[in-house]
Design a protein around this motif. Sequence first.
Motif, PDB file in Angstrom:
ATOM      1  N   VAL A 182      26.185   6.526  -3.856  1.00  0.00           N
ATOM      2  CA  VAL A 182      24.943   7.269  -4.019  1.00  0.00           C
ATOM      3  C   VAL A 182      24.959   8.402  -2.994  1.00  0.00           C
ATOM      4  O   VAL A 182      24.953   8.152  -1.795  1.00  0.00           O
ATOM      5  N   ASP A 203      11.445  -1.204  -4.449  1.00  0.00           N
ATOM      6  CA  ASP A 203      12.745  -0.899  -5.016  1.00  0.00           C
ATOM      7  C   ASP A 203      13.077   0.569  -4.764  1.00  0.00           C
ATOM      8  O   ASP A 203      12.187   1.414  -4.665  1.00  0.00           O
ATOM      9  N   ARG A 204      14.371   0.855  -4.644  1.00  0.00           N
ATOM     10  CA  ARG A 204      14.887   2.171  -4.257  1.00  0.00           C
ATOM     11  C   ARG A 204      14.566   2.508  -2.804  1.00  0.00           C
ATOM     12  O   ARG A 204      14.578   3.683  -2.410  1.00  0.00           O
ATOM     13  N   GLY A 210      15.706  -6.076  -0.632  1.00  0.00           N
ATOM     14  CA  GLY A 210      15.411  -5.410  -1.896  1.00  0.00           C
ATOM     15  C   GLY A 210      14.262  -6.046  -2.649  1.00  0.00           C
ATOM     16  O   GLY A 210      14.047  -5.734  -3.820  1.00  0.00           O
ATOM     17  N   ASP A 220      21.147  -4.081  -5.102  1.00  0.00           N
ATOM     18  CA  ASP A 220      22.500  -3.750  -5.541  1.00  0.00           C
ATOM     19  C   ASP A 220      23.119  -2.672  -4.653  1.00  0.00           C
ATOM     20  O   ASP A 220      24.295  -2.743  -4.287  1.00  0.00           O
ATOM     21  N   ARG A 221      22.335  -1.674  -4.304  1.00  0.00           N
ATOM     22  CA  ARG A 221      22.860  -0.611  -3.442  1.00  0.00           C
ATOM     23  C   ARG A 221      23.222  -1.148  -2.059  1.00  0.00           C
ATOM     24  O   ARG A 221      24.206  -0.698  -1.449  1.00  0.00           O
ATOM     25  N   GLY A 266      13.840  -3.128 -10.717  1.00  0.00           N
ATOM     26  CA  GLY A 266      15.173  -3.051 -11.316  1.00  0.00           C
ATOM     27  C   GLY A 266      16.273  -3.561 -10.417  1.00  0.00           C
ATOM     28  O   GLY A 266      17.454  -3.455 -10.771  1.00  0.00           O
ATOM     29  N   GLU A 267      15.926  -4.080  -9.249  1.00  0.00           N
ATOM     30  CA  GLU A 267      16.881  -4.645  -8.273  1.00  0.00           C
ATOM     31  C   GLU A 267      17.888  -3.605  -7.795  1.00  0.00           C
ATOM     32  O   GLU A 267      19.008  -3.927  -7.388  1.00  0.00           O
ATOM     33  N   ILE A 268      17.463  -2.354  -7.784  1.00  0.00           N
ATOM     34  CA  ILE A 268      18.351  -1.261  -7.377  1.00  0.00           C
ATOM     35  C   ILE A 268      18.625  -1.319  -5.883  1.00  0.00           C
ATOM     36  O   ILE A 268      19.764  -1.148  -5.433  1.00  0.00           O
ATOM     37  N   SER A 269      17.584  -1.553  -5.080  1.00  0.00           N
ATOM     38  CA  SER A 269      17.772  -1.613  -3.620  1.00  0.00           C
ATOM     39  C   SER A 269      18.754  -2.710  -3.227  1.00  0.00           C
ATOM     40  O   SER A 269      19.613  -2.507  -2.364  1.00  0.00           O
TER      41      SER A 269
END
Length: 418
Positions: A406, A306-307, A302, A66-67, A61-64
């Motif tokens: 976060v 992920d995450r 990322g 983006d964060r 989800g490309e979360i890492s």
Amino acid sequence: MVQRQIPRPAEILELMTFKPIDLDGKRRRLSSALTIEDLRTIAKRRTPAAAFDYTDGAAEGEISMDRSVEAFEDIEFHPSILHDVSTVDTTAQILGGSSAQPFGIAPTGFTRLMQTEGEIAGASAAGAAGIPFTLSTLGTTSIEEVHAANPLGRNWFQLYVMKQREISYGLVERAAQAGYDTLYFTVDTPVAGARLRDSRNGFSIPPQLSLGTVINAIPRPWWWWDFLTTAKLEFASLSQTGGTVGELLDSAMDPSIDVEDLAEIRRMWPGKFAVKGVQTLEDAKKLADLGVDAIVLSNHGGRQLDRAPVPFHLLPQVAREVGDDMEIILDTGIRSGADIVAAIALGADFTLIGRAYLYGLMAGGRQGVDRAIAILSDQVERTMKLLQVPTLQDLGPEHVTQLSRVRRLEEEPRPRVR
């Protein structure tokens, strides 16, 4: 009452200065880019979707990713006052040598697919700017060709330890013979991350053409002209070149590598030795005890788990605990010179840029990489002047507060559910 008069034509002309027209399209395009995001916009317009998304995308989800970008956006600077910053010194000392800026170019794979000048553009631009260049095991230009493009600059080599150990050992020997001064032992890629954009685009080496690929390529003939009229795209260090990114990584990488492999490679390498892909304080302490020269706090942009932890959030505690024992380098999420200054202030000795340089490459080849480096360099210097710190050594935690979107919940005892 304000007295008014009809303006004379000569007076109007004095107020109108037209910008000279630059007939060089590439130079005009690149000079209009004032930020890395501007270069990204140009790159997306000029590069087929599969190649652009390979660079721009990340895992799941490309979360890492983006964060990691948000972590730099969510900082607050605290300027000093009444300090002489008529000149500032951006020179960094890292891994036994100097760099004109506190950043270097990170290792990236498949680089010639993004733009045909590939690693040659990156290495030669880095040499001209006085910053280090890092070649990836999955690079599309050989160890020797990169050295030839940057003969007087600092070249670093990033190593994946593969199932066929003799391949990795041979790369170590070649890099040493070519005069590379630092080896990056990468530890975050036991298997390939799930890069969904690549799967959806059918991204592979060589590219797999579909109707959608062809339609997307129609307004980008310059990319295809470069691709079809230059040397065949293949890995310079690996003999296997066919398949998707995940298939290539999974077939080559060894998920069984351990501390003994690290020790073996280190015995072989005569120069500085860094470990790339550290994501916990505990592992940073372990590597400090092993006496490595440097670690790279990185979640692989990322592109793997992920995450995964955000390196910039991890930086302050790692710097406090092990910063006196080894050098700390940071990558992932850097999109501006202000990000680089913030990282140095919070304890990093150096930073690496990946996507930021590749956006420049896709936007304009070697000239685009030059532009990306110039943008970041200008931003570093301007940020230092506005913070009123004349040298990198004058930066400290007092200049930056990390904010966060976060928030990690405190660990509390949880009742058992029966």
